[in-house]
Write a protein that holds these residues in place. Sequence first.
Motif, mmCIF file in Angstrom:
data_model
loop_
_atom_site.group_PDB
_atom_site.id
_atom_site.type_symbol
_atom_site.label_atom_id
_atom_site.label_comp_id
_atom_site.label_asym_id
_atom_site.label_seq_id
_atom_site.Cartn_x
_atom_site.Cartn_y
_atom_site.Cartn_z
ATOM 1 N N ILE A 60 1.017 -1.215 0.052
ATOM 2 C CA ILE A 60 0.029 0.058 0.031
ATOM 3 C C ILE A 60 0.725 1.242 0.099
ATOM 4 O O ILE A 60 0.858 2.185 -0.801
ATOM 5 C CB ILE A 60 -1.162 -0.149 1.507
ATOM 6 C CG1 ILE A 60 -1.896 -1.006 1.082
ATOM 7 C CG2 ILE A 60 -1.631 1.413 1.436
ATOM 8 C CD1 ILE A 60 -2.755 -1.342 2.348
ATOM 9 N N VAL A 61 2.028 1.409 0.781
ATOM 10 C CA VAL A 61 2.915 2.277 0.776
ATOM 11 C C VAL A 61 3.742 2.628 -0.441
ATOM 12 O O VAL A 61 3.645 3.631 -0.948
ATOM 13 C CB VAL A 61 3.776 2.398 2.035
ATOM 14 C CG1 VAL A 61 4.813 3.281 2.134
ATOM 15 C CG2 VAL A 61 2.936 2.594 3.430
ATOM 16 N N GLY A 93 4.210 5.781 -5.461
ATOM 17 C CA GLY A 93 4.327 5.734 -6.844
ATOM 18 C C GLY A 93 3.117 6.598 -7.537
ATOM 19 O O GLY A 93 3.407 7.344 -8.503
ATOM 20 N N LEU A 94 1.947 6.653 -6.886
ATOM 21 C CA LEU A 94 0.856 7.424 -7.263
ATOM 22 C C LEU A 94 1.242 8.988 -7.037
ATOM 23 O O LEU A 94 0.678 9.686 -7.947
ATOM 24 C CB LEU A 94 -0.270 7.091 -6.561
ATOM 25 C CG LEU A 94 -1.719 7.619 -6.770
ATOM 26 C CD1 LEU A 94 -2.210 7.202 -8.277
ATOM 27 C CD2 LEU A 94 -2.944 7.182 -6.016
ATOM 28 N N VAL A 95 1.681 9.325 -6.067
ATOM 29 C CA VAL A 95 1.995 10.625 -5.600
ATOM 30 C C VAL A 95 3.096 11.084 -6.508
ATOM 31 O O VAL A 95 2.961 12.207 -7.188
ATOM 32 C CB VAL A 95 2.583 10.759 -4.040
ATOM 33 C CG1 VAL A 95 3.232 12.088 -4.083
ATOM 34 C CG2 VAL A 95 1.377 10.509 -3.253
ATOM 35 N N GLY A 137 1.814 7.085 -20.753
ATOM 36 C CA GLY A 137 3.257 6.612 -20.901
ATOM 37 C C GLY A 137 4.068 7.311 -19.690
ATOM 38 O O GLY A 137 4.865 6.664 -18.958
ATOM 39 N N LEU A 138 4.170 8.646 -19.510
ATOM 40 C CA LEU A 138 4.799 9.250 -18.577
ATOM 41 C C LEU A 138 4.479 9.087 -17.121
ATOM 42 O O LEU A 138 5.093 8.727 -16.229
ATOM 43 C CB LEU A 138 4.715 10.773 -18.812
ATOM 44 C CG LEU A 138 5.296 11.770 -17.644
ATOM 45 C CD1 LEU A 138 6.852 11.495 -18.046
ATOM 46 C CD2 LEU A 138 4.826 13.071 -17.816
ATOM 47 N N PHE A 139 2.983 9.029 -17.039
ATOM 48 C CA PHE A 139 2.486 8.534 -15.550
ATOM 49 C C PHE A 139 2.686 7.142 -15.132
ATOM 50 O O PHE A 139 3.182 6.854 -14.049
ATOM 51 C CB PHE A 139 0.690 8.509 -15.877
ATOM 52 C CG PHE A 139 0.158 8.309 -14.410
ATOM 53 C CD1 PHE A 139 0.215 9.594 -13.516
ATOM 54 C CD2 PHE A 139 -0.367 7.128 -14.084
ATOM 55 C CE1 PHE A 139 -0.410 9.248 -12.212
ATOM 56 C CE2 PHE A 139 -0.856 6.964 -12.707
ATOM 57 C CZ PHE A 139 -0.938 8.025 -11.911
#
Length: 85
Positions: free
Chosen positions: A10-11, A16-18, A50-52
């Motif tokens: 989860i962390v 990765g999302l941030v 692609g960048l994300f």
Amino acid sequence: MKLLKGKALIVAMACGLVLASVMIALGFSHNSQSEFYLSSGGIDYKCSLGLFSLWFVIGAMGGLLMYLLFSFLMKLFSRSKLNNY
């Protein structure tokens, strides 16, 4: 595998999302070569995705590596502290 269960996954995904969100926001705001926009004025989702995804993978792997490093150091220092007493 214990690493991919629970809080570590989860962390890592949150890191990765941030990171990916910050990088895509920076990419949109500092888009001097118009890489993320089409000539018709729309957003080029292929380039943006692609960048994300690239920064998401980098952030998630970095989060997992940091988790492994900190857990190793915590175990190392807790063992040495127990051995001294």
